[in-house]
Design an enzyme around this catalytic site. Structure first.
Site, PDB file in Angstrom:
ATOM      1  N   ASP A   1       0.834  -1.212   0.000  1.00 57.53           N
ATOM      2  CA  ASP A   1       0.000   0.000   0.000  1.00 57.53           C
ATOM      3  C   ASP A   1       0.864   1.256   0.000  1.00 57.53           C
ATOM      4  OD1 ASP A   1      -2.278   1.519   0.046  1.00 57.53           O
ATOM      5  OD2 ASP A   1      -2.673   1.246   2.183  1.00 57.53           O
TER       6      ASP A   1
ATOM      7  N   HIS B   1       2.573   3.201  -9.059  1.00 62.41           N
ATOM      8  CA  HIS B   1       2.441   1.757  -9.308  1.00 62.41           C
ATOM      9  C   HIS B   1       3.650   1.230 -10.083  1.00 62.41           C
ATOM     10  CE1 HIS B   1      -1.461   2.013  -7.638  1.00 62.41           C
ATOM     11  NE2 HIS B   1      -2.035   2.618  -8.663  1.00 62.41           N
TER      12      HIS B   1
ATOM     13  N   LEU C   1      10.618 -21.029  -3.880  1.00 67.22           N
ATOM     14  CA  LEU C   1       9.541 -20.155  -3.412  1.00 67.22           C
ATOM     15  C   LEU C   1       8.291 -20.265  -4.287  1.00 67.22           C
ATOM     16  CD1 LEU C   1       8.623 -17.601  -1.669  1.00 67.22           C
ATOM     17  CD2 LEU C   1       9.504 -16.228  -3.550  1.00 67.22           C
TER      18      LEU C   1
HETATM   19  C1  FPP Z   1      -1.776   0.156  -3.359  1.00 67.31           C
HETATM   20  O1  FPP Z   1      -1.350   1.484  -3.429  1.00 67.31           O
HETATM   21  C2  FPP Z   1      -1.279  -0.685  -4.458  1.00 67.31           C
HETATM   22  C3  FPP Z   1      -2.051  -1.321  -5.390  1.00 67.31           C
HETATM   23  C4  FPP Z   1      -3.512  -1.223  -5.410  1.00 67.31           C
HETATM   24  C5  FPP Z   1      -1.491  -2.162  -6.450  1.00 67.31           C
HETATM   25  C6  FPP Z   1      -0.196  -2.867  -6.204  1.00 67.31           C
HETATM   26  C7  FPP Z   1       0.480  -3.064  -7.510  1.00 67.31           C
HETATM   27  C8  FPP Z   1       1.802  -2.993  -7.737  1.00 67.31           C
HETATM   28  C9  FPP Z   1       2.797  -2.814  -6.669  1.00 67.31           C
HETATM   29  C10 FPP Z   1       2.334  -3.028  -9.131  1.00 67.31           C
HETATM   30  C11 FPP Z   1       2.355  -4.284  -9.902  1.00 67.31           C
HETATM   31  C12 FPP Z   1       2.291  -5.572  -9.185  1.00 67.31           C
HETATM   32  C13 FPP Z   1       2.887  -6.718  -9.627  1.00 67.31           C
HETATM   33  C14 FPP Z   1       2.653  -7.975  -8.862  1.00 67.31           C
HETATM   34  C15 FPP Z   1       3.769  -6.763 -10.798  1.00 67.31           C
HETATM   35  P1  FPP Z   1      -2.453   2.614  -3.474  1.00 67.31           P
HETATM   36  O2  FPP Z   1      -2.669   2.960  -4.898  1.00 67.31           O
HETATM   37  O3  FPP Z   1      -3.669   2.165  -2.737  1.00 67.31           O
HETATM   38  O4  FPP Z   1      -1.747   3.791  -2.709  1.00 67.31           O
HETATM   39  P2  FPP Z   1      -2.444   4.933  -1.849  1.00 67.31           P
HETATM   40  O5  FPP Z   1      -3.109   4.243  -0.690  1.00 67.31           O
HETATM   41  O6  FPP Z   1      -1.282   5.782  -1.410  1.00 67.31           O
HETATM   42  O7  FPP Z   1      -3.396   5.645  -2.730  1.00 67.31           O
END
Ligand code: FPP
Length: 253
Positions: A21, A38, A132
Site C-alpha cells: 500500500d 504503481h 519459493l
Molecule cells: C496500493 O497502493 C497498491 C495497489 C492497489 C497495487 C499494487 C500493484 C503494484 C505494486 C504493481 C504491480 C504488481 C505486480 C505484482 C507486478 P495505493 O494505490 O492504494 O496507494 P495509496 O493508498 O497511497 O493511494
C-alpha cells in the site's frame, strides 16, 4: 549488522503475505501521477520476491489487485493491468532462474483475456519449480473467497458428493489457498492499520506487522526487519506462556 544477520533461519515463517500500500501517496509526494507510483512499486515487488527466495521462505502472497480496486478510475485500472502483463513477461525468466513457481488466487475469470493468458502461461512455465511459491492475489477479496467456498460446498452437497459435517480442515480445502499453510506473518506498508478484505479466513492466528514505509520505497532490508520483529514475538495460539514453555522443554529434551 543488517537485519538479515539477525534472522534465525531455522525459524523462518513458511508463508508471508503482503498488502502493498502507498503507491498513490508516494507518487503524490513527488508531484507525479498515481500510475507513476504503481510503476515504481514493481521495484519493491522484485526486491521482496528476491529477498524471500534467497532466505528460503516457502510461500509469498502479494495483494496485487483487490475486488474493490475495480472502482478506481478506468485509466488507473488499465495501467495496473498492463503493468501486470509487462511484469509477467519481463520477470518470468527471472522466476525460472530462481526456481520460483507462480500461482494466483482470486476470481481470475473477470480478468481480460490478455491478462489471464499471460498469467496462465507464466503459471504453467514455472510449475515445475520447487523453490519459493509466489502467489498473486488478483481480483481477490476474502469475503468473495469465503462465499465462493460456501457455494461450492452447497453444490457438492446437492450433487451428493459431500455428506459429512463441515470442519475447518474441510472448509480450508474449498478456499483458493488449499494445500497452502496459513500465513504466519502479514506485512502492510504505508502506515494503514487495516486488513482490507485480505485472506480473512487464513489470518486467524497471523502476526500483523505494519510499517509507515510507502510501498515503492520498500526494500529487502524492510522485509528482513519485519521478519526479525516477527521472530521476537511469542505465538501462543490461545495457550498461556507457561504451557508453551513446558511444551518447548518436552520437545527439546
Ligand atoms: C496500493 O497502493 C497498491 C495497489 C492497489 C497495487 C499494487 C500493484 C503494484 C505494486 C504493481 C504491480 C504488481 C505486480 C505484482 C507486478 P495505493 O494505490 O492504494 O496507494 P495509496 O493508498 O497511497 O493511494
Amino acid at each position: 549488522m543488517t537485519h538479515k544477520d539477525k534472522i534465525i533461519l531455522d525459524k523462518l515463517p513458511e508463508h508471508i503475505a503482503v498488502i502493498m500500500d502507498g503507491n498513490g501517496r508516494w507518487a503524490k509526494k513527488k508531484g507525479n501521477s498515481r500510475i507513476f507510483g504503481h510503476t515504481n512499486g514493481v521495484t519493491a515487488v522484485r526486491e521482496t520476491v528476491e529477498a524471500a527466495a534467497e532466505l528460503g521462505v516457502k510461500f509469498l502472497t502479494l495483494y496485487a489487485f483487490s475486488t474493490e480496486n475495480w472502482n478506481r478510475p478506468k485509466m488507473e485500472v488499465d495501467a495496473l493491468m498492463s503493468l501486470l502483463v509487462s511484469s509477467l513477461h519481463d520477470e518470468t525468466p527471472t522466476l525460472l532462474k530462481n526456481n520460483i513457481s507462480l500461482a494466483a488466487i482470486g476470481d481470475i475469470s473477470r480478468l481480460t483475456d490478455k491478462v489471464a493468458g499471460r498469467l496462465t502461461a507464466a503459471i504453467e512455465k514455472t510449475s515445475h519449480n520447487t523453490g519459493l511459491k509466489l502467489i498473486l492475489a488478483l481480483n481477490y477479496s476474502g469475503r468473495w473467497e469465503i462465499l465462493d467456498a460456501v457455494n461450492r460446498i452447497k453444490a457438492d452437497i446437492a450433487a451428493g458428493k459431500l455428506n459429512t459435517g463441515i470442519t475447518a480442515e474441510l472448509f480450508s480445502y474449498y478456499l483458493n489457498t488449499k494445500n497452502m499453510p496459513d500465513p504466519e506473518l502479514l506485512i502492510r506498508t504505508s502506515g494503514e492499520y487495516r486488513i482490507s478484505n485480505f485472506l480473512l479466513w487464513q489470518i486467524a492466528y497471523t502476526e500483523l506487522y505494519f510499517t509507515p514505509t510507502l510501498w515503492p520505497d520498500f526494500r529487502k532490508e524492510d522485509f528482513y526487519k519485519a521478519i526479525v520483529d516477527f521472530q521476537k514475538r511469542e505465538r501462543r495460539f490461545g495457550k498461556t506462556s507457561e504451557q508453551l514453555n513446558q511444551y518447548e522443554q518436552t520437545v527439546n529434551k
